[in-house]
Write a protein that holds these residues in place. Sequence first.
Motif, PDB file in Angstrom:
ATOM      1  N   PHE A 152       0.874  -1.179   0.000  1.00  0.00           N
ATOM      2  CA  PHE A 152       0.000   0.000   0.000  1.00  0.00           C
ATOM      3  C   PHE A 152       0.897   1.210   0.000  1.00  0.00           C
ATOM      4  O   PHE A 152       1.657   1.418   0.936  1.00  0.00           O
ATOM      5  CB  PHE A 152      -0.890  -0.012   1.245  1.00  0.00           C
ATOM      6  N   ASP A 153       0.867   1.978  -1.044  1.00  0.00           N
ATOM      7  CA  ASP A 153       1.737   3.142  -1.182  1.00  0.00           C
ATOM      8  C   ASP A 153       0.918   4.419  -1.061  1.00  0.00           C
ATOM      9  O   ASP A 153       0.007   4.642  -1.829  1.00  0.00           O
ATOM     10  CB  ASP A 153       2.422   3.107  -2.561  1.00  0.00           C
ATOM     11  N   ILE A 194     -17.702 -12.018   9.701  1.00  0.00           N
ATOM     12  CA  ILE A 194     -18.815 -11.098   9.396  1.00  0.00           C
ATOM     13  C   ILE A 194     -18.805 -10.693   7.916  1.00  0.00           C
ATOM     14  O   ILE A 194     -19.527  -9.796   7.505  1.00  0.00           O
ATOM     15  CB  ILE A 194     -18.775  -9.849  10.298  1.00  0.00           C
ATOM     16  N   HIS A 195     -17.947 -11.364   7.146  1.00  0.00           N
ATOM     17  CA  HIS A 195     -17.895 -11.192   5.681  1.00  0.00           C
ATOM     18  C   HIS A 195     -17.425  -9.798   5.260  1.00  0.00           C
ATOM     19  O   HIS A 195     -17.930  -9.227   4.290  1.00  0.00           O
ATOM     20  CB  HIS A 195     -19.254 -11.510   5.057  1.00  0.00           C
ATOM     21  N   SER A 196     -16.443  -9.274   5.972  1.00  0.00           N
ATOM     22  CA  SER A 196     -15.785  -8.051   5.517  1.00  0.00           C
ATOM     23  C   SER A 196     -15.065  -8.356   4.213  1.00  0.00           C
ATOM     24  O   SER A 196     -14.468  -9.425   4.053  1.00  0.00           O
ATOM     25  CB  SER A 196     -14.766  -7.575   6.563  1.00  0.00           C
ATOM     26  N   SER A 197     -15.073  -7.427   3.274  1.00  0.00           N
ATOM     27  CA  SER A 197     -14.357  -7.659   2.014  1.00  0.00           C
ATOM     28  C   SER A 197     -12.977  -7.025   2.010  1.00  0.00           C
ATOM     29  O   SER A 197     -12.096  -7.463   1.266  1.00  0.00           O
ATOM     30  CB  SER A 197     -15.174  -7.133   0.835  1.00  0.00           C
ATOM     31  N   ALA A 198     -12.767  -6.001   2.834  1.00  0.00           N
ATOM     32  CA  ALA A 198     -11.452  -5.376   2.933  1.00  0.00           C
ATOM     33  C   ALA A 198     -11.359  -4.581   4.227  1.00  0.00           C
ATOM     34  O   ALA A 198     -12.341  -3.961   4.658  1.00  0.00           O
ATOM     35  CB  ALA A 198     -11.190  -4.463   1.746  1.00  0.00           C
ATOM     36  N   VAL A 199     -10.195  -4.609   4.846  1.00  0.00           N
ATOM     37  CA  VAL A 199      -9.921  -3.840   6.049  1.00  0.00           C
ATOM     38  C   VAL A 199      -8.517  -3.248   5.912  1.00  0.00           C
ATOM     39  O   VAL A 199      -7.595  -3.928   5.454  1.00  0.00           O
ATOM     40  CB  VAL A 199     -10.000  -4.711   7.324  1.00  0.00           C
ATOM     41  N   MET A 200      -8.367  -1.993   6.308  1.00  0.00           N
ATOM     42  CA  MET A 200      -7.053  -1.348   6.359  1.00  0.00           C
ATOM     43  C   MET A 200      -6.902  -0.637   7.692  1.00  0.00           C
ATOM     44  O   MET A 200      -7.848  -0.012   8.183  1.00  0.00           O
ATOM     45  CB  MET A 200      -6.881  -0.349   5.218  1.00  0.00           C
ATOM     46  N   ILE A 201      -5.715  -0.739   8.276  1.00  0.00           N
ATOM     47  CA  ILE A 201      -5.404  -0.094   9.543  1.00  0.00           C
ATOM     48  C   ILE A 201      -4.172   0.771   9.330  1.00  0.00           C
ATOM     49  O   ILE A 201      -3.095   0.261   9.001  1.00  0.00           O
ATOM     50  CB  ILE A 201      -5.130  -1.139  10.643  1.00  0.00           C
ATOM     51  N   ILE A 202      -4.333   2.088   9.494  1.00  0.00           N
ATOM     52  CA  ILE A 202      -3.254   3.038   9.287  1.00  0.00           C
ATOM     53  C   ILE A 202      -2.982   3.733  10.617  1.00  0.00           C
ATOM     54  O   ILE A 202      -3.872   4.377  11.176  1.00  0.00           O
ATOM     55  CB  ILE A 202      -3.618   4.113   8.242  1.00  0.00           C
ATOM     56  N   GLU A 203      -1.765   3.608  11.128  1.00  0.00           N
ATOM     57  CA  GLU A 203      -1.402   4.212  12.407  1.00  0.00           C
ATOM     58  C   GLU A 203      -0.101   4.983  12.251  1.00  0.00           C
ATOM     59  O   GLU A 203       0.880   4.451  11.713  1.00  0.00           O
ATOM     60  CB  GLU A 203      -1.247   3.125  13.473  1.00  0.00           C
ATOM     61  N   THR A 242      -8.222  -4.491  -1.344  1.00  0.00           N
ATOM     62  CA  THR A 242      -8.214  -3.049  -1.092  1.00  0.00           C
ATOM     63  C   THR A 242      -8.227  -2.232  -2.374  1.00  0.00           C
ATOM     64  O   THR A 242      -8.312  -1.008  -2.323  1.00  0.00           O
ATOM     65  CB  THR A 242      -6.971  -2.663  -0.268  1.00  0.00           C
ATOM     66  N   GLU A 243      -8.134  -2.906  -3.523  1.00  0.00           N
ATOM     67  CA  GLU A 243      -8.133  -2.214  -4.814  1.00  0.00           C
ATOM     68  C   GLU A 243      -9.463  -2.353  -5.552  1.00  0.00           C
ATOM     69  O   GLU A 243      -9.597  -1.880  -6.686  1.00  0.00           O
ATOM     70  CB  GLU A 243      -7.005  -2.759  -5.692  1.00  0.00           C
ATOM     71  N   PHE A 295     -20.605   7.383  -5.070  1.00  0.00           N
ATOM     72  CA  PHE A 295     -19.184   7.192  -5.359  1.00  0.00           C
ATOM     73  C   PHE A 295     -18.827   5.713  -5.290  1.00  0.00           C
ATOM     74  O   PHE A 295     -19.123   5.045  -4.291  1.00  0.00           O
ATOM     75  CB  PHE A 295     -18.326   7.914  -4.324  1.00  0.00           C
ATOM     76  N   GLU A 296     -18.176   5.211  -6.324  1.00  0.00           N
ATOM     77  CA  GLU A 296     -17.478   3.935  -6.236  1.00  0.00           C
ATOM     78  C   GLU A 296     -16.027   4.264  -5.899  1.00  0.00           C
ATOM     79  O   GLU A 296     -15.398   5.079  -6.571  1.00  0.00           O
ATOM     80  CB  GLU A 296     -17.562   3.159  -7.554  1.00  0.00           C
ATOM     81  N   ILE A 297     -15.497   3.631  -4.870  1.00  0.00           N
ATOM     82  CA  ILE A 297     -14.168   3.992  -4.388  1.00  0.00           C
ATOM     83  C   ILE A 297     -13.512   2.786  -3.740  1.00  0.00           C
ATOM     84  O   ILE A 297     -14.203   1.924  -3.173  1.00  0.00           O
ATOM     85  CB  ILE A 297     -14.271   5.185  -3.401  1.00  0.00           C
ATOM     86  N   THR A 298     -12.199   2.703  -3.845  1.00  0.00           N
ATOM     87  CA  THR A 298     -11.467   1.578  -3.266  1.00  0.00           C
ATOM     88  C   THR A 298     -11.135   1.865  -1.801  1.00  0.00           C
ATOM     89  O   THR A 298     -11.137   3.008  -1.346  1.00  0.00           O
ATOM     90  CB  THR A 298     -10.153   1.324  -4.023  1.00  0.00           C
ATOM     91  N   ALA A 299     -10.806   0.794  -1.077  1.00  0.00           N
ATOM     92  CA  ALA A 299     -10.419   0.942   0.327  1.00  0.00           C
ATOM     93  C   ALA A 299      -9.160   1.781   0.461  1.00  0.00           C
ATOM     94  O   ALA A 299      -9.060   2.625   1.366  1.00  0.00           O
ATOM     95  CB  ALA A 299     -10.207  -0.438   0.954  1.00  0.00           C
TER      96      ALA A 299
END
Length: 384
Positions: free
Chosen positions: A24-25, A77-86, A97-98, A247-251
């Motif tokens: 992830f850049d 719970i059938h999440s399709s994408a998760v991101m954690i930014i700290e 995520t794309e 809006f269609e948008i990526t994670a």
Amino acid sequence: MQRRSLGDITPPYVTCANSLSHFFDLRFLLEWVGAGCTCCDAGESRPSGKLVESRCFSGGGRSKEKLSAAREYANSIHSSAVMIIEHGEVVDEWGDTEQKISSYSVRKSLISALYGIYSAEGVINVNQTLEQAGIDDSPDPLTKGERQARIVDLLRARSGIYHPVDFETDYMKKTRPERDSHAPGSFWYYNNWDFNALGTIFEKKTGLKIGDAFYERIAKPIGMQDFQPSDMYYMGGPVSIHRAYHFEITARDMARFGLLYLRHGRWGNKQIVREAWVEKSSHASEMIKFQGIEMGGYEYLWWVEYGGAHLPGGTLPGMYSARGAGGHYLLIVPSLDLVIVHRVDNQPTNKDTKSVIDAAQRPGVDATHFGHLVKLILDARRPT
């Protein structure tokens, strides 16, 4: 330390030696990347201006086992994408995520940022009434009292306008108050008429399409990797002239937008959204209820922690979020310098009003589920 360039991402990104696969850049986070990652070899440091992909559970008090528990729960719970930014780093991510997915009501927080930009430039006066702005509806016109609502009342979901709308859920229809039952600015109601009319007002005042403005003023400056103007689409119908915009948008693009707000509207050395606008968007002054539940606050199209209420089981002071039907969340936790993105694949079969409403009303990840996931993620920050 290894440097790589992947696919269409020209600048190299840096990864720790024990990083997970995938990347992830986020470019141009100039002042937010600190000293070297604790899990990297001694003496190696991060290059200025790059977000580091740091999946280092042994450093920084993170628990690999507890974060694995968060992954397992997300899968259940059938999440399709998760991101954690700290602290400007990708702590972990999983899923696609794309993938561009309709974000449903996250659209409201996205257009709020545009209002912050164009109001600061004097193009939009949010204290103008709808009558002054020349806004009405058809075939059923607004009443004189409804036309006294200000644009800012719509941004706060307190317009007092309870006009029927083409794009709304069954729950919205059942709970919509009677016309002229509340004065503008006096009563909170989660009202798609307000949100759709804000799209009309924005395009009328700026002369721009929402998708084009978002692309030029937000997506490009913060380096979104996927969003294009065509990813914003409209839905209308016979009940109101004010169309819904989606809006269609990526994670990973949502994560960039979250970081923009976490950094008070600033990206690198440039102020994208006025800091005062972000401040108003993220602080509430009264408790609101949604489906009979105390939700905290709601300001400028963001859900805001207030009185200790925000997410069941996962609330921290000062957190706020953008939310979309089915389980789309962009959670910002300023006290921890943290952004969490959660997506579900409830993409509608077609981009028409009926298909999108049907998809929005399918069972998904509710606030209780997401609150528990957030608790698991926060627990993983603590030393074992």
